[in-house]
Design a protein around this motif. Structure first.
Motif, PDB file in Angstrom:
ATOM      1  N   VAL A 200       9.000   2.533 -22.129  1.00 20.22           N
ATOM      2  CA  VAL A 200       8.250   3.718 -21.713  1.00 20.22           C
ATOM      3  C   VAL A 200       7.328   4.183 -22.836  1.00 20.22           C
ATOM      4  N   HIS A 201       6.261   4.856 -22.424  1.00 18.37           N
ATOM      5  CA  HIS A 201       5.277   5.405 -23.355  1.00 18.37           C
ATOM      6  C   HIS A 201       4.831   6.776 -22.928  1.00 18.37           C
ATOM      7  N   SER A 202       4.614   7.631 -23.897  1.00 15.88           N
ATOM      8  CA  SER A 202       3.725   8.754 -23.693  1.00 15.88           C
ATOM      9  C   SER A 202       2.349   8.218 -24.068  1.00 15.88           C
ATOM     10  N   THR A 203       1.501   7.938 -23.068  1.00 12.86           N
ATOM     11  CA  THR A 203       0.153   7.419 -23.370  1.00 12.86           C
ATOM     12  C   THR A 203      -0.723   8.493 -24.008  1.00 12.86           C
ATOM     13  N   THR A 204      -0.237   9.743 -23.927  1.00 12.40           N
ATOM     14  CA  THR A 204      -0.879  10.871 -24.597  1.00 12.40           C
ATOM     15  C   THR A 204      -1.104  10.587 -26.085  1.00 12.40           C
ATOM     16  N   TYR A 206      -0.549   7.303 -29.096  1.00 15.14           N
ATOM     17  CA  TYR A 206      -1.407   6.249 -29.647  1.00 15.14           C
ATOM     18  C   TYR A 206      -2.211   5.481 -28.596  1.00 15.14           C
ATOM     19  N   LEU A 207      -1.652   5.258 -27.399  1.00 18.89           N
ATOM     20  CA  LEU A 207      -2.377   4.412 -26.447  1.00 18.89           C
ATOM     21  C   LEU A 207      -3.716   5.051 -26.096  1.00 18.89           C
ATOM     22  N   ASN A 208      -3.705   6.349 -25.825  1.00 17.61           N
ATOM     23  CA  ASN A 208      -4.983   7.040 -25.626  1.00 17.61           C
ATOM     24  C   ASN A 208      -5.697   7.194 -26.976  1.00 17.61           C
ATOM     25  N   GLY A 209      -4.999   7.756 -27.933  1.00 16.85           N
ATOM     26  CA  GLY A 209      -5.500   7.769 -29.306  1.00 16.85           C
ATOM     27  C   GLY A 209      -6.546   8.817 -29.645  1.00 16.85           C
ATOM     28  N   HIS A 210      -6.977   9.601 -28.672  1.00 17.67           N
ATOM     29  CA  HIS A 210      -8.063  10.545 -28.949  1.00 17.67           C
ATOM     30  C   HIS A 210      -7.714  11.979 -28.573  1.00 17.67           C
ATOM     31  N   SER A 211      -6.428  12.229 -28.317  1.00 20.66           N
ATOM     32  CA  SER A 211      -5.951  13.591 -28.052  1.00 20.66           C
ATOM     33  C   SER A 211      -6.746  14.289 -26.959  1.00 20.66           C
ATOM     34  N   ASP A 212      -7.039  13.557 -25.867  1.00 24.71           N
ATOM     35  CA  ASP A 212      -7.810  14.231 -24.821  1.00 24.71           C
ATOM     36  C   ASP A 212      -7.238  14.072 -23.411  1.00 24.71           C
ATOM     37  N   MET A 213      -5.962  13.717 -23.304  1.00 24.82           N
ATOM     38  CA  MET A 213      -5.317  13.708 -21.979  1.00 24.82           C
ATOM     39  C   MET A 213      -3.804  13.647 -22.158  1.00 24.82           C
ATOM     40  N   ILE A 214      -3.082  13.801 -21.030  1.00 23.68           N
ATOM     41  CA  ILE A 214      -1.615  13.680 -20.999  1.00 23.68           C
ATOM     42  C   ILE A 214      -1.290  12.574 -20.003  1.00 23.68           C
ATOM     43  N   GLY A 215      -0.430  11.633 -20.397  1.00 23.27           N
ATOM     44  CA  GLY A 215      -0.068  10.567 -19.469  1.00 23.27           C
ATOM     45  C   GLY A 215       1.146   9.791 -19.932  1.00 23.27           C
ATOM     46  N   LEU A 329      -2.917  21.736 -38.355  1.00 25.10           N
ATOM     47  CA  LEU A 329      -1.583  22.186 -37.973  1.00 25.10           C
ATOM     48  C   LEU A 329      -1.501  22.169 -36.450  1.00 25.10           C
ATOM     49  N   ALA A 330      -0.764  21.187 -35.907  1.00 22.91           N
ATOM     50  CA  ALA A 330      -0.694  21.045 -34.450  1.00 22.91           C
ATOM     51  C   ALA A 330       0.471  20.153 -34.073  1.00 22.91           C
ATOM     52  N   GLU A 331       0.974  20.334 -32.846  1.00 23.02           N
ATOM     53  CA  GLU A 331       1.969  19.412 -32.300  1.00 23.02           C
ATOM     54  C   GLU A 331       1.238  18.148 -31.853  1.00 23.02           C
ATOM     55  N   SER A 332       2.009  17.165 -31.416  1.00 22.02           N
ATOM     56  CA  SER A 332       1.507  15.872 -30.951  1.00 22.02           C
ATOM     57  C   SER A 332       1.228  14.921 -32.113  1.00 22.02           C
ATOM     58  N   LEU A 333       0.753  13.746 -31.770  1.00 23.41           N
ATOM     59  CA  LEU A 333       0.568  12.651 -32.725  1.00 23.41           C
ATOM     60  C   LEU A 333      -0.248  11.572 -32.037  1.00 23.41           C
ATOM     61  N   GLY A 334      -0.648  10.568 -32.826  1.00 24.24           N
ATOM     62  CA  GLY A 334      -1.237   9.381 -32.225  1.00 24.24           C
ATOM     63  C   GLY A 334      -2.738   9.424 -32.041  1.00 24.24           C
ATOM     64  N   GLY A 335      -3.369  10.555 -32.331  1.00 23.66           N
ATOM     65  CA  GLY A 335      -4.816  10.621 -32.231  1.00 23.66           C
ATOM     66  C   GLY A 335      -5.464  10.131 -33.515  1.00 23.66           C
TER      67      GLY A 335
END
Ligand SMILES: *Cc1c(COP(=O)(O)O)cnc(C)c1O
Length: 388
Positions: A200-204, A206-215, A329-335
């Motif tokens: 499973v992945h949160s594509t939100t 690294y796969l998306n990588g640009h911090s502009d969607m949730i998937g 300073l923000a939540e999330s990662l991978g962008g």
């Protein structure tokens, strides 16, 4: 059901990232997969259509993404969902009331919340164990156990689970072995090679990588599970819209390139922090001092851009996260952009303090999601933020 085409698995990962699942579009020859922004498809006659009837069930843009990510993971069936949580919920929905799941104790907070506050009300039973210990996982298995769910490396302590050992255990006990591969991505870690049934992945991230969607995505190599997941997409309906799928597809084209830069920057910053006397401890599997460095070298081909470090106290951690200028300073990662966070009050605030401290997640812990900027700039930013 979206099955990959056989030639999608022929090439290396950087080539798959750019091409898998994406034949030039036949109408105009568009090189880039168009956004099929439609809810339904015209039928030439009763039962005569081009493979698509209603967009909850299938959409060409979504299928391209599903084939692309399935090929990257080396799986055969991909299923896209509206968020990482929706993907994980669909995996849990493969089970039935009374089934028992053994889950890593250090998994993503939202996964723990879904299990404890939603799925357990509906009859699933969960045990949480330290998945660094294969024996602890084995002890937690009961007659009703159907699934083993692990994340490696974990967030934010960067602890590893031995995928080969757990895959063998899950196989011998006939458990569905699920790996959340969001942190490492298929570029650095390949769970199917260790016996995973579902990735499973949160594509939100690294796969998306640009911090502009949730998937989210679920990939499998098993036809029976692929069929059940397609059924859940249709029956439950937690599917992403075509534009969000297109954004992830655009992101995965550069996944290999981005991951190598995240990894190079992550390694440099981890080494720099580890050598700095102002920093009591650094948690990064790529450091030889990491207690599971050897395992990391065995099952990962890169270590990525996620790391955490101990600042010594809540006050010092607060000063650091509020003083960085490039690290936001923000939540999330991978962008592509570097982020800094304070797990105890941000991502892990819902975890009771005693449980946080038991896993080493102190009030002084700072987490970095290292982006793809110039490493020298990132180090200079941390240096000024660490100044007394
Ligand atoms: C973010 C994340 C999730 C949840 O994904 P969403 O897209 O935010 O719903 C699940 N697992 C991991 C490891 C994550 O980082």
């Amino acid at each position: 059901m979206t099955r990959i085409r056989d030639h999608d698995l022929e090439n290396g990962l950087a080539t798959r990232a750019v091409h898998a699942g994406q034949e030039p579009e036949p109408l105009a020859g568009a090189v880039t997969m168009p956004i099929f922004q439609t809810s339904t498809y015209v039928q030439a006659g009763l039962g005569r259509h081009k493979g698509h009837e209603y967009a909850r069930v299938s959409n060409p843009t979504r299928e391209a993404l599903e084939r692309n990510v399935a090929a990257l993971e080396g799986g055969t069936h991909g299923h896209a969902f509206a968020s990482g949580m929706a993907a994980i919920d669909s995996v849990l929905t493969l089970l039935s009331a009374g089934d028992h799941v053994v889950c890593g104790e250090n998994v993503y907070g939202g996964t723990h919340r879904l299990m404890e506050q939603v799925r357990s009300r509906l009859g699933l039973v969960f045990s949480y164990v330290d998945t660094r210990e294969v024996a602890a996982v084995e002890r937690a298995i009961r007659p009703a156990t159907r699934m083993l769910f692990v994340e490696t490396p974990t967030n934010p302590m960067m602890r590893l689970a031995d995928l080969a050992a757990l895959g063998a255990l899950a196989g011998s006990r006939r458990l569905l072995f699920v790996v959340d591969n969001t942190f490492a991505t298929p570029i650095f870690q390949r769970p199917f090679e260790y016996g995973a049934d579902l990735v499973v992945h949160s594509t939100t991230k690294y796969l998306n990588g640009h911090s502009d969607m949730i998937g989210g995505m679920v990939v499998t190599r098993r036809d029976d599970l692929g069929e059940q997941l397609a059924f859940l997409q249709k029956a439950v309906g937690a599917v992403p819209g075509p534009f969000d799928c297109w954004l992830v597809l655009r992101g995965t084209k550069t996944l290999a390139l981005r991951m190598h830069q995240h990894d190079a920057n992550g390694r440099r910053i981890a080494q720099w922090l580890a050598a700095d006397t102002r920093v009591p401890a650094v948690f990064y599997p790529g450091l030889p001092a990491h207690p599971q460095h050897e395992l990391a070298c065995r099952q990962m081909s890169g270590f990525g851009g996620m790391l955490s470090f101990e600042a010594g106290s809540f006050e010092r951690a607060r000063r650091i996260v509020e003083r960085t200028r490039i690290f936001a300073l923000a939540e999330s990662l991978g962008g592509v952009e570097s982020l800094i966070g304070h797990p105890a009050t941000m991502t892990h605030a819902a975890v009771p303090k005693a449980m946080r401290e038991a896993m080493g997640l102190t009030d002084g812990l700072v987490r970095l999601a290292v982006g793809i900027e110039d490493a020298d700039d990132l180090i200079a930013d941390l240096d000024q933020a660490l100044a007394p």
